[in-house]
Design a protein around this motif. Structure first.
Motif, short mmCIF file in Angstrom:
data_model
loop_
_atom_site.label_atom_id
_atom_site.label_comp_id
_atom_site.label_asym_id
_atom_site.label_seq_id
_atom_site.Cartn_x
_atom_site.Cartn_y
_atom_site.Cartn_z
N SER A 31 0.83 -1.22 0.00
CA SER A 31 0.00 0.00 0.00
C SER A 31 0.85 1.26 0.00
CB SER A 31 -0.95 0.01 1.22
OG SER A 31 -1.79 -1.11 1.20
N ASP A 32 2.01 1.20 -0.68
CA ASP A 32 2.86 2.39 -0.79
C ASP A 32 2.33 3.26 -1.92
OD1 ASP A 32 4.41 1.73 1.29
OD2 ASP A 32 6.03 0.84 0.13
N PHE A 33 1.26 3.93 -1.62
CA PHE A 33 0.55 4.77 -2.58
C PHE A 33 0.86 6.22 -2.24
CE2 PHE A 33 -3.36 6.94 -4.00
CZ PHE A 33 -3.40 6.51 -5.32
N VAL A 34 1.37 6.99 -3.18
CA VAL A 34 1.77 8.36 -2.89
C VAL A 34 0.55 9.20 -2.51
CG1 VAL A 34 2.88 10.44 -3.79
CG2 VAL A 34 3.69 8.18 -4.52
N PRO A 64 -6.19 -1.02 8.60
CA PRO A 64 -6.59 0.22 9.30
C PRO A 64 -5.49 1.27 9.35
CG PRO A 64 -6.29 -1.61 10.85
CD PRO A 64 -6.25 -2.20 9.48
N SER A 65 -4.23 0.85 9.35
CA SER A 65 -3.14 1.82 9.36
C SER A 65 -3.10 2.61 8.07
CB SER A 65 -1.80 1.09 9.56
OG SER A 65 -1.80 0.37 10.77
N VAL A 66 -3.34 1.92 6.95
CA VAL A 66 -3.37 2.58 5.65
C VAL A 66 -4.62 3.46 5.54
CG1 VAL A 66 -3.48 2.23 3.16
CG2 VAL A 66 -2.00 0.78 4.56
N ALA A 67 -5.75 2.94 6.02
CA ALA A 67 -7.00 3.69 5.93
C ALA A 67 -6.95 5.00 6.71
CB ALA A 67 -8.16 2.83 6.43
N MET A 79 10.81 8.02 1.71
CA MET A 79 12.09 7.40 1.41
C MET A 79 13.17 8.48 1.27
SD MET A 79 13.87 4.69 0.89
CE MET A 79 12.68 3.38 0.60
N VAL A 80 14.24 8.34 2.06
CA VAL A 80 15.39 9.22 1.96
C VAL A 80 16.62 8.33 1.80
CG1 VAL A 80 16.80 10.98 3.08
CG2 VAL A 80 14.32 11.02 3.35
N GLY A 81 17.24 8.34 0.63
CA GLY A 81 18.32 7.41 0.36
C GLY A 81 17.78 6.00 0.34
N GLN A 82 18.35 5.13 1.17
CA GLN A 82 17.88 3.76 1.29
C GLN A 82 17.08 3.52 2.57
OE1 GLN A 82 18.29 1.42 -1.19
NE2 GLN A 82 19.04 3.24 -2.28
N ASN A 83 16.71 4.60 3.24
CA ASN A 83 16.00 4.48 4.51
C ASN A 83 14.58 5.02 4.41
OD1 ASN A 83 18.28 3.43 5.75
ND2 ASN A 83 18.96 5.42 6.53
N GLN A 137 8.41 12.34 -1.71
CA GLN A 137 7.07 11.73 -1.72
C GLN A 137 6.71 11.14 -0.36
OE1 GLN A 137 7.56 8.87 -4.83
NE2 GLN A 137 8.25 10.42 -6.28
N VAL A 138 5.43 11.18 -0.03
CA VAL A 138 4.92 10.70 1.25
C VAL A 138 3.99 9.52 1.00
CG1 VAL A 138 3.50 11.30 3.25
CG2 VAL A 138 5.12 12.98 2.31
N TYR A 139 4.15 8.47 1.82
CA TYR A 139 3.36 7.25 1.67
C TYR A 139 2.68 6.91 3.01
CZ TYR A 139 6.54 6.57 -2.31
OH TYR A 139 7.27 6.73 -3.46
N PRO A 140 1.61 6.13 2.96
CA PRO A 140 1.02 5.64 4.21
C PRO A 140 1.88 4.53 4.81
CG PRO A 140 -0.15 4.71 2.35
CD PRO A 140 0.83 5.69 1.78
#
Length: 562
Positions: A31-34, A64-67, A79-83, A137-140
């Motif tokens: 659920s890595d939806f921008v 529920p966390s994604v919702a 995501m910043v670099g590989q973290n 970018q920001v993801y849930p």
């Protein structure tokens, strides 16, 4: 509109890039939806712009966390670099330029590596080493991410409930950090504070059946809850020897005068008390006997010495301090309410036996002592708590060259014993609890404070607690006081305190990996404290038995028994 257009373009570009990314199927499964982008950065916090349409798309997600993504109190990641960086949403506001966008303030809580196969977070740790730049970018955050974020990993922990807003992610307290740096449980009356305290202590007892816990119970609530795995002591069986009191505690009991007369009475008591202690054979082998030394003495000896010293005086006016002290001593000896402490049966040197009993040394599978002070005279409760707290601290201090036996002292209604006022009665208990808060962890003494009025605590005590467990607080002053004691990065998280439901809390500090909102587990009925609110609508329907109830109650009342 130009700013809104640029934001929409960035969202569209992010989704287009995700569609051509070889790892996109894996991320979609997570659920890595921008849902937005970073718009501003300032130290440990930032502002992000969220797409309302994207948030509405995710609102029906089965996770529920994604919702909940983007809502106040929810977690988001970037995501910043590989973290992966994880942050908590603190505030939301409509973008003044474009109604379809929301501006959110966030607080960073930590970072984790990206797992290559699934793209989820793993090896999560508190703190941020590298911040994002505007446009990131920001993801849930998904449920599997939440499990990793709130995992205790290899540290000893106790599970107390589930992480909000998930249904299954377990909330854990890190025991060594929780106890090693003190903790406080705060909440208004009726929020489930007593049950939460019992739950935490039961989990600790289950984890460490050979532990050493002393709990001050001013309402007689916890005795039944710990009947099977603890020992309960009250006025009928505590048998606290009076001679264990130090000089200051003797003064609180025996000196009733005020002003200049009090200083004179205290000086006389110090001289006579030292002489009484010196009469005991145990004092013969002590090179530096002081008025504070825990050496047994006879109350009759103290009375005799007061009488003899008074007889040496020529003027009657000078005998008043002796008369006052002697009268107060006789009054306490004759009052049956004080017999648990001032009985003639408590003269023997029982210090080792008493410490073994109360400190659970050895525990024998019952690691907690409940000290029920509800049936003790109100004017002596502060001294009883002071003696117990001081004995715990002094034991740890003088046993520092031995194998360490850490002790946890839990104070229910802590604002009674550590008041913000530095004048009035009860100063001895205030001083020793403040000292334990500041120095106790050096010697293996842990302090647990439970209170409904944190604003009434002495200044600085709450900030000495490494872990704060905050349930709903209805008073604005209490809310402000708790927020001021929180770590900087946690304060935004605490904005939810007034909106917490019963049996929910916010946990911040050393005892958790990151700040956390928890729904407490249900506690088995036989492990709950006797603190349930009466059900008036049911109880007032019942009739019969009133005469017997009155007879039994009056009998206990008159006999000062339970």
């Amino acid at each position: 509109m130009n700013g809104g257009k640029r934001f929409e373009d960035r969202i569209a570009q992010a989704r287009a890039a995700a569609a051509t990314d070889p790892a996109a199927p894996l991320r979609r499964r997570q659920s890595d939806f921008v849902i937005g982008v970073v718009s501003a950065i300032a130290g440990g916090s930032a502002k992000i712009m969220l797409d309302i349409a994207a948030m509405e798309t995710l609102a029906g997600n089965s996770d529920p966390s994604v919702a909940m993504a983007g809502q106040v109190g929810s977690q988001i990641k970037m995501m910043v670099g590989q973290n992966w960086l994880v942050a908590t949403v603190r505030t939301l506001a409509l973008d003044a330029r474009v109604a379809a966008h929301v501006v959110a303030e966030i607080d960073f809580i930590g970072e984790g590596d990206q797992e290559q196969l699934t793209g989820r977070i793993f090896r999560f740790r508190r703190g941020v080493t590298r911040f994002p730049v505007p446009g990131t970018q920001v993801y849930p955050v998904s449920n599997s991410d939440m499990v990793e974020i709130y995992s205790a990993h290899d540290q000893k922990c106790i599970e107390i409930g589930t992480v909000y807003p998930t249904a299954a992610t377990r909330a854990a307290l890190l025991v060594d950090s929780l106890l090693g740096k003190h903790f406080a449980l705060l909440g208004s009356t009726g929020t489930g504070k007593s049950t939460a305290a019992a739950l935490i202590l039961h989990r600790i007892c289950d984890l460490s059946p050979q532990g050493h816990i002393v709990m001050i119970d001013p309402h007689g609530e916890y005795g039944a809850a710990f009947a099977t795995n603890g020992a309960v002591y009250g006025a009928n069986n505590l048998e606290l020897p009076y001679w264990l009191m130090n000089f200051e505690e003797h003064c609180e009991i025996l000196v009733t005068s005020k002003g200049p007369e009090r200083a004179m009475d205290c000086d006389i008591l110090a001289k006579c008390l030292l002489a009484a202690r010196a009469r005991n054979r145990a004092a013969e082998g002590i090179g530096r006997l002081t008025v504070d030394s825990p050496v047994p003495y006879l109350l009759s000896d103290l009375g005799t010495i007061l009488q003899n010293e008074m007889g040496k005086l020529e003027k009657t006016t000078n005998t008043l301090p002796y008369v006052r002290l002697r009268a107060r001593l006789d009054e306490i000896k004759a009052d049956p309410r004080f017999s648990f402490m001032f009985s003639g049966m408590l003269v023997a040197d029982s210090m080792q036996t008493f410490l073994s009993k109360v400190f659970r040394l050895p525990a024998q599978g019952k690691p907690i002592s409940i000290i029920d002070t509800s049936s003790m005279p109100s004017e002596i409760i502060h001294v009883v708590v002071s003696v117990l707290a001081r004995l715990i601290f002094d034991f740890a201090l003088w046993a520092r060259d031995e194998e360490q036996k850490p002790i946890l002292l839990v104070c229910e209604e802590a604002h009674r014993y550590i008041p913000s006022s530095s004048i009035g009665e009860g100063q001895s208990v205030r001083k020793i609890l403040e000292r334990i808060a500041k120095e106790g962890r050096k010697y293996g003494v842990s302090l647990g404070l439970i209170t409904q009025r944190p604003s009434d605590l002495a200044e600085g005590v709450l900030s000495q607690c490494g872990t704060l467990i905050a349930m709903r607080l209805n008073n604005d002053r209490d809310q402000h006081f708790v927020k001021a004691a929180m770590p900087e990065g946690s304060r935004g998280f605490l904005d939810a305190i007034p909106a917490l439901r019963n049996r929910e809390c916010i946990v911040c500090g050393e005892g958790v990996s990151v700040p956390i909102r928890v729904a407490f587990d249900d506690l088995e009925p036989n492990r709950r404290p006797a603190s349930a609110d009466p059900v008036f609508s049911e109880l007032w329907r019942q009739t019969g038995g009133e005469d017997e109830i009155l007879e039994r109650t009056v009998n206990r009342w008159r006999n000062q028994g339970r």
